[in-house]
Scaffold this active site. Structure first.
Site, mmCIF file in Angstrom:
data_model
loop_
_atom_site.group_PDB
_atom_site.id
_atom_site.type_symbol
_atom_site.label_atom_id
_atom_site.label_comp_id
_atom_site.label_asym_id
_atom_site.label_seq_id
_atom_site.Cartn_x
_atom_site.Cartn_y
_atom_site.Cartn_z
ATOM 1 N N HIS A 86 -6.822 87.730 97.889
ATOM 2 C CA HIS A 86 -6.712 86.287 98.083
ATOM 3 C C HIS A 86 -7.560 85.954 99.309
ATOM 4 C CE1 HIS A 86 -2.645 86.357 95.806
ATOM 5 N NE2 HIS A 86 -3.642 86.085 94.991
ATOM 6 N N GLU A 89 -6.145 84.991 102.743
ATOM 7 C CA GLU A 89 -5.179 85.897 103.386
ATOM 8 C C GLU A 89 -5.987 86.993 104.071
ATOM 9 O OE1 GLU A 89 -2.412 87.011 100.322
ATOM 10 O OE2 GLU A 89 -2.006 84.914 99.805
ATOM 11 N N HIS A 216 -1.761 91.622 101.663
ATOM 12 C CA HIS A 216 -1.713 90.168 101.506
ATOM 13 C C HIS A 216 -1.161 89.523 102.768
ATOM 14 C CE1 HIS A 216 -2.410 89.809 97.011
ATOM 15 N NE2 HIS A 216 -2.238 91.108 97.165
ATOM 16 N N GLU A 298 2.792 92.401 102.244
ATOM 17 C CA GLU A 298 2.585 91.073 102.826
ATOM 18 C C GLU A 298 2.762 91.229 104.333
ATOM 19 O OE1 GLU A 298 2.043 88.211 101.127
ATOM 20 O OE2 GLU A 298 2.591 88.646 99.041
#
Length: 424
Positions: A86, A89, A216, A298
């Site tokens: 992404h 990110e 992420h 994440e």
């Protein structure tokens, strides 16, 4: 004076070498320069290569660390990191670049832990899977309000939801019977995915990866397969069910090792959680199509942290990034051979009680991540008699278990004519 000048110059050199690393956001050209800078500083243990190009033609670069770059050594596991799929990110991208510099520097400093890691592991680091999206996000900067700007690739596609859906097949097979590993791709899969996704799929298929993490941002959580949950319908409503993989306990243990690495209290803020996303992601694809066990990390609630925060984030995540790489050295590994000591690729390694198999690579070597315990393991290959062994796995280095398979002897059935000849 000449002696004092020599001392002065020496001190200046030491100060230059000891100068603090500049933690900064790096655009595409700077990313490429960083990768080749690391390679130039550690040319004997690194290799820079590209797996393909983005929509706008930017290379998807990978930096490899190995004592024999570009070569798969039998019984040496392959592990990978993928960042920035992404584009907005960005922390994972910068941490992977910093990790690359750190591995090179510590190898040159003869750090025993890093020496052992590079010598025993083939490490592949892709800092950015979505360089086009990153450039859009970077042009906006960390202070703008566009939360999703740059997330997708240049065609507006979310790359993490662009992989072929194999979850539907595995749920069907679990109910009605069918393979539990290496599920085939649709014939037209290449036309269904983006250039970045296609390049990464071909990369994943080209190497026998054992363990992987994609990085992420936007939350602080470690997520593991399955990403797409089994869906039930109840009186017109859709409801997701908890659908753990056969390796659920192993995935949880790997996530905990990253979330709370020994001696690093700062990472206890990371938790383990299962996703209930209705679309399959890259981690599910790795698990269902290849031998690779992948998790999603994440790293921060802030998708685009300020530059001055990068140093703190590196110190908070450095130990976890190293410990994850070390997680590949658990379970069992070995080589599958025939009676003439020839390699047997694509032999199936099955563990009783865990309904997910792995296969041997081109060199006959296999890697099966397992938690400590006693297991019944069977190796099979077409045209050979299967072989089963019992093995006890400890918490340390992987247990080596080789298999020598004998060719099956065809069963000869006598024909009625042969019976008549025998009777006469």
């Amino acid at each position: 004076m000449s002696g004092l000048l020599s001392v002065f110059l020496h001190l200046c050199l030491l100060c230059k070498l000891a100068a603090p690393v500049t933690f900064r956001h790096r655009r595409y050209d700077d990313l490429v320069r960083t990768l080749y800078k690391v390679h130039n500083e550690c040319p004997h243990i690194t290799r820079v290569y590209s797996v393909g190009r983005s929509v706008k033609g930017r290379h998807l670069y990978v930096l490899e660390f190995s004592d024999y770059p570009g070569i798969h050594e039998p019984l040496e596991p392959e592990v990978k990191y993928v960042g920035n799929m992404h584009g907005n990110e960005v922390l994972g991208r910068e941490l992977l670049l910093q990790l690359s510099e750190f591995l090179c520097e510590e190898f040159r400093n003869a750090n025993p832990r890093i020496l052992r890691l590079v010598q025993d592991t083939r490490i592949h680091i892709m800092p950015s899977m979505n360089p086009d999206g990153y450039e859009v996000a970077a042009a906006q900067g960390p202070d703008a309000s566009g939360y999703l700007v740059g997330r997708n690739n240049a065609n507006g596609v979310d790359l993490n939801r662009n992989f072929p859906d194999l979850n539907t097949y595995i749920y069907y097979n679990e109910k009605y019977g069918g393979p539990n590993h290496h599920l085939p791709l649709p014939d037209n899969w290449k036309s269904q995915v983006e250039p970045e996704t296609r390049a990464v799929i071909q990369w994943i298929r080209s190497l026998n990866f054992v363990l992987s993490a994609n990085l992420h941002g936007g939350a602080v959580v470690a997520n593991y397969p399955y990403d797409k949950s089994l869906e039930h319908r109840f009186r017109g409503y859709r409801r997701t069910a908890n659908t753990p993989t056969p390796d659920d306990k192993l995935f949880q243990t790997v996530c905990r090792a990253v979330a709370c690495p020994a001696g690093n209290v700062g990472l206890t803020r990371v938790t383990q959680a299962k996703s209930v996303t209705q679309d399959p992601g890259m981690q599910d694809f790795n698990y269902l199509h290849t031998n690779c066990f992948e998790i999603t990390l994440e790293l921060s609630c802030d998708k685009f942290p300020r530059q001055e925060e990068l140093h703190r984030e590196w110190l908070g995540n450095r130990e976890a990034l190293i410990q994850f790489l070390e997680q590949v050295h658990h379970g069992i590994k070995g080589i599958v051979l025939d009676e003439n000591n020839n390699y047997l690729p694509k032999a199936v390694i099955a563990v009783s009680g865990i309904n997910h198999d792995v296969t041997s690579g081109d060199h006959g070597d296999y890697f099966r991540l397992l938690l400590p315990g006693t297991y019944t393991v069977t190796a099979t290959a077409p045209g050979f008699d299967p072989k089963t062994v019992t093995v006890t796995v400890g918490p340390g280095e992987p247990k080596r278990v080789d298999f020598h398979l004998r060719r099956s002897i065809p069963q000869v059935t006598e024909s009625p004519a042969q019976h008549l000849e025998a009777d006469s």
